[in-house]
Design a protein around this motif. Structure first.
Motif, PDB file in Angstrom:
ATOM      1  N   ARG A 127      60.905   9.193 -41.525  1.00 26.36           N
ATOM      2  CA  ARG A 127      61.039  10.436 -42.380  1.00 26.36           C
ATOM      3  C   ARG A 127      60.753  11.182 -41.995  1.00 26.36           C
ATOM      4  NH1 ARG A 127      56.926   7.759 -46.565  1.00 26.36           N
ATOM      5  NH2 ARG A 127      55.406   7.665 -45.477  1.00 26.36           N
ATOM      6  N   PRO A 128      60.880  12.586 -42.223  1.00 29.17           N
ATOM      7  CA  PRO A 128      60.357  13.736 -41.350  1.00 29.17           C
ATOM      8  C   PRO A 128      59.399  13.678 -41.581  1.00 29.17           C
ATOM      9  CG  PRO A 128      61.744  14.436 -43.343  1.00 29.17           C
ATOM     10  CD  PRO A 128      62.005  13.251 -43.190  1.00 29.17           C
ATOM     11  N   THR A 129      58.344  14.082 -41.132  1.00 34.15           N
ATOM     12  CA  THR A 129      56.487  14.109 -41.141  1.00 34.15           C
ATOM     13  C   THR A 129      55.874  14.951 -40.101  1.00 34.15           C
ATOM     14  OG1 THR A 129      56.275  10.928 -42.063  1.00 34.15           O
ATOM     15  CG2 THR A 129      54.452  12.568 -42.016  1.00 34.15           C
ATOM     16  N   ALA A 130      55.466  15.699 -41.123  1.00 29.73           N
ATOM     17  CA  ALA A 130      54.161  17.069 -40.856  1.00 29.73           C
ATOM     18  C   ALA A 130      53.194  17.302 -41.161  1.00 29.73           C
ATOM     19  CB  ALA A 130      55.063  18.356 -39.669  1.00 29.73           C
ATOM     20  N   VAL A 131      52.204  17.881 -40.387  1.00 35.81           N
ATOM     21  CA  VAL A 131      50.834  18.378 -41.299  1.00 35.81           C
ATOM     22  C   VAL A 131      51.342  19.040 -42.617  1.00 35.81           C
ATOM     23  CG1 VAL A 131      48.820  19.094 -41.174  1.00 35.81           C
ATOM     24  CG2 VAL A 131      48.943  17.633 -39.393  1.00 35.81           C
ATOM     25  N   ARG A 132      50.952  19.197 -43.374  1.00 36.23           N
ATOM     26  CA  ARG A 132      50.565  20.222 -44.616  1.00 36.23           C
ATOM     27  C   ARG A 132      49.636  20.944 -44.423  1.00 36.23           C
ATOM     28  NH1 ARG A 132      53.851  21.455 -49.100  1.00 36.23           N
ATOM     29  NH2 ARG A 132      55.354  19.856 -48.759  1.00 36.23           N
ATOM     30  N   ALA A 133      49.563  21.520 -43.657  1.00 38.69           N
ATOM     31  CA  ALA A 133      48.577  23.126 -43.458  1.00 38.69           C
ATOM     32  C   ALA A 133      48.547  24.391 -44.290  1.00 38.69           C
ATOM     33  CB  ALA A 133      48.379  23.553 -42.231  1.00 38.69           C
ATOM     34  N   ASP A 134      46.715  24.030 -44.874  1.00 36.33           N
ATOM     35  CA  ASP A 134      46.592  25.524 -46.234  1.00 36.33           C
ATOM     36  C   ASP A 134      45.755  26.357 -45.593  1.00 36.33           C
ATOM     37  OD1 ASP A 134      45.393  23.368 -48.215  1.00 36.33           O
ATOM     38  OD2 ASP A 134      44.804  22.396 -47.360  1.00 36.33           O
ATOM     39  N   VAL A 135      45.741  26.471 -44.278  1.00 35.95           N
ATOM     40  CA  VAL A 135      46.134  27.645 -43.071  1.00 35.95           C
ATOM     41  C   VAL A 135      46.315  27.433 -42.002  1.00 35.95           C
ATOM     42  CG1 VAL A 135      44.543  29.364 -42.590  1.00 35.95           C
ATOM     43  CG2 VAL A 135      44.106  28.463 -44.379  1.00 35.95           C
ATOM     44  N   THR A 136      47.201  28.192 -41.526  1.00 33.42           N
ATOM     45  CA  THR A 136      48.060  28.090 -39.620  1.00 33.42           C
ATOM     46  C   THR A 136      46.991  28.843 -39.536  1.00 33.42           C
ATOM     47  OG1 THR A 136      49.229  26.994 -40.218  1.00 33.42           O
ATOM     48  CG2 THR A 136      49.231  27.953 -38.184  1.00 33.42           C
ATOM     49  N   VAL A 137      46.387  29.147 -38.252  1.00 28.54           N
ATOM     50  CA  VAL A 137      45.826  29.637 -37.230  1.00 28.54           C
ATOM     51  C   VAL A 137      46.814  29.854 -35.616  1.00 28.54           C
ATOM     52  CG1 VAL A 137      43.518  30.829 -35.471  1.00 28.54           C
ATOM     53  CG2 VAL A 137      43.113  29.329 -38.366  1.00 28.54           C
ATOM     54  N   ALA A 138      47.767  31.084 -35.859  1.00 27.81           N
ATOM     55  CA  ALA A 138      48.391  31.103 -34.861  1.00 27.81           C
ATOM     56  C   ALA A 138      48.131  32.163 -33.765  1.00 27.81           C
ATOM     57  CB  ALA A 138      49.674  31.906 -34.834  1.00 27.81           C
ATOM     58  N   PHE A 139      47.886  31.907 -32.351  1.00 27.34           N
ATOM     59  CA  PHE A 139      47.256  32.205 -31.260  1.00 27.34           C
ATOM     60  C   PHE A 139      48.615  33.514 -30.957  1.00 27.34           C
ATOM     61  CE2 PHE A 139      44.999  28.529 -31.323  1.00 27.34           C
ATOM     62  CZ  PHE A 139      44.040  28.517 -32.211  1.00 27.34           C
ATOM     63  N   GLY A 140      48.155  34.607 -30.623  1.00 29.52           N
ATOM     64  CA  GLY A 140      48.901  35.436 -29.895  1.00 29.52           C
ATOM     65  C   GLY A 140      50.158  35.837 -30.429  1.00 29.52           C
ATOM     66  N   ALA A 141      51.323  35.297 -31.185  1.00 32.18           N
ATOM     67  CA  ALA A 141      52.607  35.429 -31.874  1.00 32.18           C
ATOM     68  C   ALA A 141      52.281  34.668 -32.809  1.00 32.18           C
ATOM     69  CB  ALA A 141      53.722  34.806 -30.161  1.00 32.18           C
ATOM     70  N   LEU A 142      53.482  35.162 -33.573  1.00 32.49           N
ATOM     71  CA  LEU A 142      53.430  34.618 -34.488  1.00 32.49           C
ATOM     72  C   LEU A 142      54.879  33.089 -33.362  1.00 32.49           C
ATOM     73  CD1 LEU A 142      54.476  36.256 -37.681  1.00 32.49           C
ATOM     74  CD2 LEU A 142      52.967  34.727 -37.563  1.00 32.49           C
ATOM     75  N   LYS A 143      55.456  32.134 -33.989  1.00 24.50           N
ATOM     76  CA  LYS A 143      56.395  31.315 -33.638  1.00 24.50           C
ATOM     77  C   LYS A 143      57.260  30.675 -34.658  1.00 24.50           C
ATOM     78  CE  LYS A 143      52.232  30.714 -30.720  1.00 24.50           C
ATOM     79  NZ  LYS A 143      51.253  31.115 -31.475  1.00 24.50           N
ATOM     80  N   PRO A 144      58.930  30.300 -34.703  1.00 28.91           N
ATOM     81  CA  PRO A 144      59.676  30.630 -35.431  1.00 28.91           C
ATOM     82  C   PRO A 144      59.327  29.468 -36.951  1.00 28.91           C
ATOM     83  CG  PRO A 144      60.261  30.930 -33.612  1.00 28.91           C
ATOM     84  CD  PRO A 144      59.127  30.693 -33.871  1.00 28.91           C
ATOM     85  N   ALA A 145      58.568  28.108 -36.284  1.00 29.42           N
ATOM     86  CA  ALA A 145      58.411  27.015 -37.692  1.00 29.42           C
ATOM     87  C   ALA A 145      57.027  27.835 -38.256  1.00 29.42           C
ATOM     88  CB  ALA A 145      57.599  26.213 -36.616  1.00 29.42           C
ATOM     89  N   LEU A 146      56.017  29.136 -37.917  1.00 31.08           N
ATOM     90  CA  LEU A 146      55.735  29.453 -39.239  1.00 31.08           C
ATOM     91  C   LEU A 146      56.362  30.756 -40.374  1.00 31.08           C
ATOM     92  CD1 LEU A 146      52.623  30.522 -36.959  1.00 31.08           C
ATOM     93  CD2 LEU A 146      53.502  28.512 -38.144  1.00 31.08           C
ATOM     94  N   VAL A 147      57.469  30.561 -39.730  1.00 34.34           N
ATOM     95  CA  VAL A 147      57.815  31.467 -40.735  1.00 34.34           C
ATOM     96  C   VAL A 147      58.929  31.433 -41.302  1.00 34.34           C
ATOM     97  CG1 VAL A 147      56.954  33.732 -40.012  1.00 34.34           C
ATOM     98  CG2 VAL A 147      59.285  32.630 -38.532  1.00 34.34           C
ATOM     99  N   VAL A 148      60.485  30.470 -41.411  1.00 28.97           N
ATOM    100  CA  VAL A 148      61.566  29.407 -41.068  1.00 28.97           C
ATOM    101  C   VAL A 148      62.017  28.521 -41.257  1.00 28.97           C
ATOM    102  CG1 VAL A 148      62.626  29.839 -38.950  1.00 28.97           C
ATOM    103  CG2 VAL A 148      63.688  30.618 -40.766  1.00 28.97           C
ATOM    104  N   GLY A 149      62.676  27.805 -41.712  1.00 27.22           N
ATOM    105  CA  GLY A 149      62.941  26.404 -42.197  1.00 27.22           C
ATOM    106  C   GLY A 149      61.801  25.570 -43.338  1.00 27.22           C
ATOM    107  N   PRO A 150      62.086  24.531 -42.888  1.00 30.26           N
ATOM    108  CA  PRO A 150      61.530  24.164 -43.680  1.00 30.26           C
ATOM    109  C   PRO A 150      59.858  24.179 -43.445  1.00 30.26           C
ATOM    110  CG  PRO A 150      62.669  22.476 -42.759  1.00 30.26           C
ATOM    111  CD  PRO A 150      63.000  23.858 -42.596  1.00 30.26           C
TER     112      PRO A 150
END
Length: 489
Positions: free
Chosen positions: A176-199
Motif C-alpha cells: 500500500r502507499p506508505t510514507a512518513v506524515r511530517a508535521d514539518v519538513t526542512v528542505a535544503f537549498g531548493a523546493l522539490k516537487p513532492a513538497l508542493v504537488v500530488g498526494p
C-alpha cells in the motif's frame, strides 16, 4: 514565484557547490538548519534541555544530515537516540559524532519521544519504502512525548517514501502507499516537487526552506513554480482615472441552461467578482441570471451577445446539438476562451477538438480528473504535472488540472502549482465560480497562464474563507471572493 527543482537539477547544483567548499561543509550547513528547527519544535513541547529525540537514519546523506543534527541537539542537553535502518551503511562520521556527543542507538522506535527526525530516505530514494522502514513508519503514530501527546515528526528534506519528482506516493513493501506524515519538513537549498504537488504534498506539513548556498548553482528550467500573493499583486489589472466599464474588459458567459440555471448564476457570479467592467450572458438561463445579477446584459445566444474580450463556456450547458452549436460560436470568436464541464465533454468529438488547435487566441481548459480521462483516454496518473503538460501541448491550450493542489500547464512546457487549495471546495458548483473568475481575468487582459494561476489561487483563498463559517456551498465561495479580491486594491 517560488521555483521547484527536479532531483537531477538539485544533484548537479550540489556537485557544483561542493566543488568550491571543504569536504563536509554542505552537510554541516544542512544539519545546522535542521537542528535549529528541531530545537524550536522542542521548545514548543516543554523545552530543549531534557527533550527526547528519535533519529530514523537511512543509509544516504539524508541519514548523515539527521545524525549531525542529532549531535548538535545532544550537545544542548537533548536525549538523542538513533534507530539505524541499515546499520552497516549508516554515515560513519555522522554516527561517530553522535556517539561522541552522548547519543545512543536503539533497536526499535519506543517512547517517550517528543520529536522524530525522519532521515530514512532523501531525494535519491526510488520506489516505495522497504520492509523495515515500512514497519517503522507505520508505528510512528504510537509514539508519545513527555506531555503525553503524539510525537512531532520533522522530515529531512522530503518525507521518506514519496516520489520526489512527481509528488506521488508509491506502494511500499506492505503493498500500500506508505510514507512518513511530517508535521514539518526542512528542505535544503531548493523546493522539490513532492513538497508542493500530488498526494505527497499533504504529507510534508509546514515546509521550511533552508539556504545552504545552492541557488546560484541551480541551472536550467524549474520543474514548476508556486504562485504567491505577490505575483497576483504584480499581475492584477489596475484602475486609473480614465477607466470605464469597456476599457476594463467585457466577459461573455455561455453557461447554464433551463435544466441547470444554477451553473449560469454561479459562473456569472464568479465573473462579476473579477476585474472586468461588464458581463454579457448568453443562454437559456437568462431569466435566473438577471434575477440574481441585474447588472448583467443577457441574451439567448452567443451570436446575439455583442462584443466581448473573452468567453466562458460549458458548465451546465448540456451536450446536445444546441450546446455544440453554442460552443462552435464561442470557438469562432477571435478572443480568449475558458472551456469547462460540458464544453470539455463536447470536445471529445474530434471535430471540435481540431478547432482548438487551429485557434490563434488563447484557450484555457479546466478539467478535473474524470474530465481529463475523457479527453485523454487515460487518467492523469502518478505525475500530474507531466499529465497537464502533455494535454496542454496536444490541445494547444493552458490546462488547469483541478485538485487539492491544482496544476497549470502551458503549451510551451511551463507549469505552475496552486498552494491555496482546500478540500472545502470539493462541492458542486465551485468550479463554475472558478471558470467565471478566470474568464474575467482573461477579458481584463491578463495572459492566459497568469490568469489561470491567479484564478486558482484566489478561488482557493475564497474556499478557505467560506469554510470558516462551516460547510461550504458554491454561493458561499462566490460571496467570499469579493473580500478576498478587495485586498488586491
Amino acid at each position: 514565484m517560488r521555483s521547484v527543482w527536479r532531483v537531477a537539477d538539485v544533484r548537479a547544483a550540489e556537485a557544483g557547490l561542493m566543488g568550491t567548499l571543504p569536504e563536509g561543509t554542505l552537510m554541516q550547513r544542512a544539519a545546522a538548519g535542521l537542528a535549529r528547527r528541531a530545537a524550536l519544535l522542542l521548545a514548543e513541547r516543554g523545552g530543549v534541555y531534557g527533550g527526547r529525540v528519535l533519529l530514523l537514519v537511512g543509509s544516504g546523506d539524508n541519514g548523515g544530515d539527521a545524525l549531525y543534527a542529532g549531535e548538535r541537539l545532544a550537545r544542548r542537553g537533548v536525549q538523542v537516540s538513533a534507530l539505524l535502518l541499515t546499520p552497516g551503511r549508516a554515515h560513519a562520521a555522522g554516527l561517530a559524532a553522535l556517539r561522541a556527543a552522548g547519543g545512543r542507538l536503539v533497536p526499535d522506535p519506543t517512547g517517550p519521544v517528543d520529536l522524530v527526525l525522519d532521515g530514512i530516505v532523501g531525494i535519491g530514494g526510488t520506489g516505495g519504502l522497504r520492509a523495515n522502514a515500512d514497519e517503522v513508519v507505520q508505528r510512528l503514530g504510537e509514539l508519545r512525548g513527555r506531555d503525553g501527546q503524539r510525537a512531532t515528526v520533522l522530515a529531512v528534506d522530503v518525507p521518506s517514501g514519496v516520489a520526489v519528482d512527481t509528488g506521488n506516493v508509491p506502494l511500499s513493501a506492505s503493498g500500500r502507499p506508505t510514507a512518513v506524515r511530517a508535521d514539518v519538513t526542512v528542505a535544503f537549498g531548493a523546493l522539490k516537487p513532492a513538497l508542493v504537488v500530488g498526494p505527497a504534498a499533504a504529507l510534508a506539513g509546514q515546509v521550511e526552506l533552508v539556504d545552504i548556498g545552492l541557488r546560484p548553482w541551480l541551472r536550467g528550467t524549474p520543474a514548476l513554480r508556486v504562485t504567491e500573493w505577490s505575483d497576483l499583486v504584480d499581475w492584477w489589472p489596475q484602475l486609473g482615472p480614465a477607466s470605464e466599464k469597456y476599457t476594463r474588459g467585457v466577459v461573455g458567459v455561455a453557461t447554464g441552461s433551463a435544466t441547470y440555471p444554477g451553473a449560469a448564476v454561479l459562473s456569472v457570479g464568479g465573473a462579476l467578482a473579477g476585474p472586468t467592467g461588464l458581463v454579457r450572458y448568453a443562454g437559456s438561463a437568462r431569466a435566473e441570471v438577471l434575477h440574481q445579477h441585474p447588472s448583467v446584459i443577457a441574451s439567448g445566444r452567443v451570436a446575439d451577445a455583442g462584443r466581448v474580450q473573452a468567453w466562458v463556456c460549458g458548465s451546465g450547458l448540456g451536450t446536445g446539438a444546441d450546446a455544440a452549436a453554442e460552443l462552435r460560436a464561442v470557438l469562432a470568436a477571435p478572443v480568449p476562451v475558458v472551456l469547462d464541464a460540458d464544453a470539455l465533454t463536447l470536445l471529445v468529438d474530434g471535430s471540435l477538438a481540431d478547432r482548438l488547435r487551429g485557434r490563434d487566441a488563447p484557450i484555457v481548459v479546466t478539467p478535473h480528473d474524470r474530465e481529463f480521462t475523457r479527453l485523454c483516454g487515460e487518467e492523469p496518473g502518478a505525475d500530474r504535472v507531466g499529465a497537464a503538460l502533455r494535454l496542454a501541448a496536444w490541445m494547444n491550450a493552458v490546462v488547469l488540472l483541478k485538485g487539492d493542489r491544482t496544476v497549470i500547464g502551458t503549451p510551451d512546457g511551463r507549469a505552475y502549482v496552486n498552494p491555496t487549495g482546500t478540500p472545502a471546495l470539493a462541492t458542486g458548483g465551485t468550479g463554475d465560480v472558478l471558470s467565471g473568475l478566470l474568464g474575467s481575468l482573461l477579458a481584463a487582459g491578463v495572459p492566459a497562464d497568469r490568469a489561470a494561476a491567479s484564478a486558482a489561487y484566489l478561488h482557493g483563498l475564497a474556499g478557505r474563507e467560506a469554510a470558516r463559517g462551516g460547510p461550504v456551498t458554491a454561493p458561499d465561495v462566490a460571496t467570499a471572493l469579493r473580500p478576498v479580491l478587495a485586498r488586491l486594491g
